[in-house]
Scaffold this motif. Structure first.
Motif, PDB file in Angstrom:
ATOM      1  N   LEU A 158       0.865  -1.173   0.000  1.00  0.00           N
ATOM      2  CA  LEU A 158       0.000   0.000   0.000  1.00  0.00           C
ATOM      3  C   LEU A 158       0.905   1.226   0.000  1.00  0.00           C
ATOM      4  CD1 LEU A 158      -2.541  -1.098   2.756  1.00  0.00           C
ATOM      5  CD2 LEU A 158      -3.080  -0.744   0.342  1.00  0.00           C
ATOM      6  N   PRO A 159       0.374   2.379  -0.399  1.00  0.00           N
ATOM      7  CA  PRO A 159       1.199   3.594  -0.325  1.00  0.00           C
ATOM      8  C   PRO A 159       1.693   3.793   1.115  1.00  0.00           C
ATOM      9  CG  PRO A 159      -0.787   4.016  -1.598  1.00  0.00           C
ATOM     10  CD  PRO A 159      -0.937   2.646  -0.995  1.00  0.00           C
ATOM     11  N   PRO A 160       2.966   4.076   1.297  1.00  0.00           N
ATOM     12  CA  PRO A 160       3.552   4.127   2.641  1.00  0.00           C
ATOM     13  C   PRO A 160       2.935   5.177   3.568  1.00  0.00           C
ATOM     14  CG  PRO A 160       5.166   4.745   0.955  1.00  0.00           C
ATOM     15  CD  PRO A 160       3.940   4.297   0.248  1.00  0.00           C
ATOM     16  N   ARG A 161       2.429   6.266   3.025  1.00  0.00           N
ATOM     17  CA  ARG A 161       1.878   7.326   3.877  1.00  0.00           C
ATOM     18  C   ARG A 161       0.393   7.140   4.178  1.00  0.00           C
ATOM     19  NH1 ARG A 161       3.966  12.735   1.300  1.00  0.00           N
ATOM     20  NH2 ARG A 161       2.812  13.596   3.055  1.00  0.00           N
ATOM     21  N   GLU A 199      -7.481   4.718   6.782  1.00  0.00           N
ATOM     22  CA  GLU A 199      -7.768   5.230   5.437  1.00  0.00           C
ATOM     23  C   GLU A 199      -7.800   4.092   4.422  1.00  0.00           C
ATOM     24  OE1 GLU A 199      -5.692   9.667   5.797  1.00  0.00           O
ATOM     25  OE2 GLU A 199      -4.494   7.961   5.110  1.00  0.00           O
ATOM     26  N   ALA A 200      -6.869   3.143   4.566  1.00  0.00           N
ATOM     27  CA  ALA A 200      -6.840   1.995   3.650  1.00  0.00           C
ATOM     28  C   ALA A 200      -8.144   1.214   3.754  1.00  0.00           C
ATOM     29  CB  ALA A 200      -5.645   1.096   3.960  1.00  0.00           C
ATOM     30  N   LEU A 201      -8.588   0.965   4.982  1.00  0.00           N
ATOM     31  CA  LEU A 201      -9.830   0.205   5.176  1.00  0.00           C
ATOM     32  C   LEU A 201     -11.043   0.975   4.664  1.00  0.00           C
ATOM     33  CD1 LEU A 201      -9.064  -1.363   8.642  1.00  0.00           C
ATOM     34  CD2 LEU A 201      -9.470  -2.602   6.515  1.00  0.00           C
ATOM     35  N   GLU A 240      -5.497   0.898  17.987  1.00  0.00           N
ATOM     36  CA  GLU A 240      -4.577   1.950  18.436  1.00  0.00           C
ATOM     37  C   GLU A 240      -3.619   2.403  17.325  1.00  0.00           C
ATOM     38  OE1 GLU A 240      -1.067  -0.508  20.701  1.00  0.00           O
ATOM     39  OE2 GLU A 240      -3.042  -0.450  21.644  1.00  0.00           O
ATOM     40  N   HIS A 241      -3.641   1.682  16.205  1.00  0.00           N
ATOM     41  CA  HIS A 241      -2.779   2.041  15.074  1.00  0.00           C
ATOM     42  C   HIS A 241      -3.584   2.571  13.883  1.00  0.00           C
ATOM     43  CE1 HIS A 241       0.505   0.175  17.203  1.00  0.00           C
ATOM     44  NE2 HIS A 241      -0.252  -0.896  17.379  1.00  0.00           N
ATOM     45  N   ALA A 242      -4.840   2.924  14.116  1.00  0.00           N
ATOM     46  CA  ALA A 242      -5.726   3.362  13.035  1.00  0.00           C
ATOM     47  C   ALA A 242      -5.140   4.536  12.250  1.00  0.00           C
ATOM     48  CB  ALA A 242      -7.097   3.736  13.594  1.00  0.00           C
ATOM     49  N   ARG A 243      -4.474   5.449  12.930  1.00  0.00           N
ATOM     50  CA  ARG A 243      -3.943   6.637  12.261  1.00  0.00           C
ATOM     51  C   ARG A 243      -2.458   6.505  11.918  1.00  0.00           C
ATOM     52  NH1 ARG A 243      -6.647  10.563  11.291  1.00  0.00           N
ATOM     53  NH2 ARG A 243      -5.129  12.203  11.682  1.00  0.00           N
TER      54      ARG A 243
END
Length: 179
Positions: free
Chosen positions: A50-53, A58-60, A84-87
């Protein structure tokens, strides 16, 4: 390596044309009815990026927009221990976290059939056992799991049936106990 596992999966998913014979998945021809099949199928590929940034949430959310009745991205983040890693940008996720994100992407469309290609390769023993538990949960939820692995212990613990391939040919197909 080279047994034909990934090639077989790609034919079943409609990503590769079979040299001969017919392929039917959930009553559909993966080549001709790929779009219909894709709505019922999820896949965690051996290699994906996936794009690294791009952030995990956002991916989901992006991939959820592809389906008529997706699972909640927030629910999947929680279920897979990624809330906890959503962002967190994809590039900042650990290998195990990235793996769980790709699994979440495979589960977004509430698939009847899920492909896990070398799901636990490269994971530490604790992460491997967590993935095994996740596979059990997905199966308990009613989905069929198609798992490719090099690890016989993994096949014994997770599979109802095991097929052994050698150069693209099925050399054995039975229960783990019978094999």
């Amino acid at each position: 390596n080279g047994a034909g596992k990934t090639t077989t999966i790609e034919m079943i998913e409609g990503l590769r044309r079979a040299d001969r014979g017919q392929v039917r998945v959930l009553g559909l021809d993966p080549e001709r009815e790929r779009e219909r099949l894709a709505l019922q199928m999820g896949a965690q590929l051996q290699q994906a990026s996936l794009p690294p940034r791009l952030r995990a949430s956002e991916a989901l959310e992006l991939f959820a927009s592809f389906y008529p009745n997706p699972e909640s991205p927030t629910s999947l983040l929680e279920r897979l221990g990624l809330a906890e890693h959503a962002r967190t940008p994809v590039s900042k996720l650990s290998g195990g976290q990235r793996q769980r994100l790709f699994i979440a992407l495979a589960l977004l469309n509430r698939p009847r059939l899920v492909f896990f290609d070398e799901l636990t390769t490269g994971l530490d023993p604790q992460a491997r056992r967590a993935m095994w538990e996740l596979v059990r949960q997905i199966r308990a939820g009613g989905a069929t799991v198609f798992l490719t692995t090099h690890f016989m212990e993994e096949a014994e613990r997770l599979c109802d049936r095991v097929m052994i391939l050698d150069h693209g040919r099925c050399v054995a197909l039975d229960t783990p106990e019978a094999l």
